[in-house]
Design an enzyme around this catalytic site. Structure first.
Site, mmCIF file in Angstrom:
data_model
loop_
_atom_site.group_PDB
_atom_site.id
_atom_site.type_symbol
_atom_site.label_atom_id
_atom_site.label_comp_id
_atom_site.label_asym_id
_atom_site.label_seq_id
_atom_site.Cartn_x
_atom_site.Cartn_y
_atom_site.Cartn_z
ATOM 1 N N ARG A 111 -18.389 -21.922 -9.322
ATOM 2 C CA ARG A 111 -17.791 -21.818 -7.977
ATOM 3 C C ARG A 111 -17.526 -23.198 -7.390
ATOM 4 O O ARG A 111 -16.514 -23.411 -6.721
ATOM 5 C CB ARG A 111 -18.715 -21.012 -7.047
ATOM 6 C CG ARG A 111 -18.653 -19.525 -7.344
ATOM 7 C CD ARG A 111 -19.781 -18.795 -6.669
ATOM 8 N NE ARG A 111 -19.641 -18.742 -5.225
ATOM 9 C CZ ARG A 111 -20.661 -18.487 -4.404
ATOM 10 N NH1 ARG A 111 -21.865 -18.310 -4.868
ATOM 11 N NH2 ARG A 111 -20.449 -18.425 -3.105
ATOM 12 N N ARG A 145 -27.167 -12.611 -4.937
ATOM 13 C CA ARG A 145 -25.830 -12.199 -5.370
ATOM 14 C C ARG A 145 -25.612 -12.551 -6.844
ATOM 15 O O ARG A 145 -26.117 -13.555 -7.325
ATOM 16 C CB ARG A 145 -24.766 -12.919 -4.523
ATOM 17 C CG ARG A 145 -24.554 -12.263 -3.175
ATOM 18 C CD ARG A 145 -23.793 -13.108 -2.204
ATOM 19 N NE ARG A 145 -22.654 -13.824 -2.737
ATOM 20 C CZ ARG A 145 -21.866 -14.604 -2.001
ATOM 21 N NH1 ARG A 145 -22.098 -14.738 -0.706
ATOM 22 N NH2 ARG A 145 -20.853 -15.236 -2.520
ATOM 23 N N ARG A 156 -7.968 -20.047 0.205
ATOM 24 C CA ARG A 156 -8.780 -20.795 -0.752
ATOM 25 C C ARG A 156 -7.922 -21.498 -1.803
ATOM 26 O O ARG A 156 -8.455 -22.164 -2.686
ATOM 27 C CB ARG A 156 -9.694 -19.812 -1.473
ATOM 28 C CG ARG A 156 -11.174 -20.021 -1.115
ATOM 29 C CD ARG A 156 -11.911 -18.990 -1.850
ATOM 30 N NE ARG A 156 -13.291 -19.122 -2.033
ATOM 31 C CZ ARG A 156 -14.208 -18.459 -1.348
ATOM 32 N NH1 ARG A 156 -13.877 -17.746 -0.303
ATOM 33 N NH2 ARG A 156 -15.453 -18.530 -1.701
HETATM 34 P P1 AMP Z 1 -17.495 -15.994 -0.624
HETATM 35 O O1 AMP Z 1 -18.448 -14.982 -0.107
HETATM 36 O O2 AMP Z 1 -16.479 -16.425 0.401
HETATM 37 O O3 AMP Z 1 -18.196 -17.155 -1.281
HETATM 38 O O4 AMP Z 1 -16.620 -15.282 -1.774
HETATM 39 C C1 AMP Z 1 -17.254 -14.724 -2.917
HETATM 40 C C2 AMP Z 1 -16.251 -14.580 -4.030
HETATM 41 O O5 AMP Z 1 -15.176 -13.718 -3.605
HETATM 42 C C3 AMP Z 1 -15.557 -15.872 -4.455
HETATM 43 O O6 AMP Z 1 -16.329 -16.628 -5.389
HETATM 44 C C4 AMP Z 1 -14.275 -15.328 -5.076
HETATM 45 O O7 AMP Z 1 -14.516 -14.766 -6.348
HETATM 46 C C5 AMP Z 1 -13.927 -14.168 -4.129
HETATM 47 N N1 AMP Z 1 -13.082 -14.620 -2.993
HETATM 48 C C6 AMP Z 1 -13.409 -14.626 -1.676
HETATM 49 N N2 AMP Z 1 -12.402 -15.084 -0.930
HETATM 50 C C7 AMP Z 1 -11.397 -15.381 -1.782
HETATM 51 C C8 AMP Z 1 -10.089 -15.921 -1.616
HETATM 52 N N3 AMP Z 1 -9.595 -16.250 -0.408
HETATM 53 N N4 AMP Z 1 -9.334 -16.118 -2.738
HETATM 54 C C9 AMP Z 1 -9.792 -15.788 -3.954
HETATM 55 N N5 AMP Z 1 -11.024 -15.282 -4.191
HETATM 56 C C10 AMP Z 1 -11.831 -15.076 -3.108
#
Ligand code: AMP
Length: 215
Positions: free
Chosen positions: A173, A162, A88
């Site tokens: 985000r 969530r 990311r």
């Molecule tokens: P997601 O379900 O992929 O939208 O991830 C939810 C949250 O987890 C994100 O908003 C970040 O806070 C954290 N997160 C997930 N993947 C990453 C990553 N590769 N790098 C940094 N934070 C992450």
């Protein structure tokens, strides 16, 4: 199949990854799911990640790389993987490159799921997620609602909004995505790995990915 799914929050990475997993058997590795489980289980990792996640900020690269270095060496990755929500940041992508070179892993390609921003906002606000850490099935209150009483059709646990899907966290985000993650599109274009796929309806998106895999 060894691929990365790129895309803004709400682009459909989780749904696409689940479907590809069913079709090809490649394991879905979602850093978001790993972190959410850790938060719910109250582990040391969860305690470190919780605040960043609730604000809609990224968890520090060092924490993510520690998780992924271990995860990519698990035996289930040998049959293929779909990276969902990782990398990311440019730092994560550069460090991933070093790890996969060292482990002699060959990436097939990077799919960038493209979705207009109004569709993303609508999806995120109506999205609900199963609270069971080992399920995390995704619902949409308009198009794919959970069972009566707001429970998961798969495992029966309650389905929740969530903490990072409030309006404020969603905006944060998306800003984080634009500043830190969107530059990966150019990064993977330069690596010769990028494929852009429109992600509006799941069947069409999967068909487009299958076409890329066969070409
Ligand atoms: P997601 O379900 O992929 O939208 O991830 C939810 C949250 O987890 C994100 O908003 C970040 O806070 C954290 N997160 C997930 N993947 C990453 C990553 N590769 N790098 C940094 N934070 C992450």
């Amino acid at each position: 199949m060894k691929i990365i799914l790129l895309g803004a929050p709400g682009a459909g990475k989780g749904s696409v990854a689940k479907q590809l997993n069913e079709l090809y058997g490649a394991v879905q590795i979602s850093t978001g799911d790993i972190l959410r489980s850790a938060v719910q289980e109250g582990t040391a990792l969860g305690k470190k990640a919780k605040e960043y996640m609730e604000r809609g900020d990224l968890v520090p690269d060092s924490i993510i790389m520690e998780i992924m270095e271990v995860r990519l060496q698990k035996p289930d990755c040998k049959n293929g993987f779909i990276l969902d929500g990782f990398p990311r940041t440019i730092t994560q992508a550069q460090e991933l490159k070093v790890i996969i070179d060292r482990l002699h892993i060959h990436l097939d390609f990077v799919i960038n799921l493209e979705v207009p921003v109004d569709v993303i906002l609508e999806r995120l606000e109506s999205r609900r997620t199963c609270s069971n850490p080992s399920c995390q099935e995704i619902y949409n209150i308009k198009r794919n609602p959970p069972a009566e009483g707001g429970t998961c059709k798969k495992c029966g646990h309650s389905v929740i909004q969530r903490a990072d899907e409030t309006k404020e966290a969603i905006c944060n985000r998306l800003e984080t995505y634009n500043s830190k993650t969107a530059p990966l599109i150019d990064f993977y274009q330069n690596e010769g790995l990028l494929k852009n796929v429109l992600s509006l309806q799941l069947p069409e998106t999967i068909a487009a990915i299958k076409k890329e895999l066969n070409s």
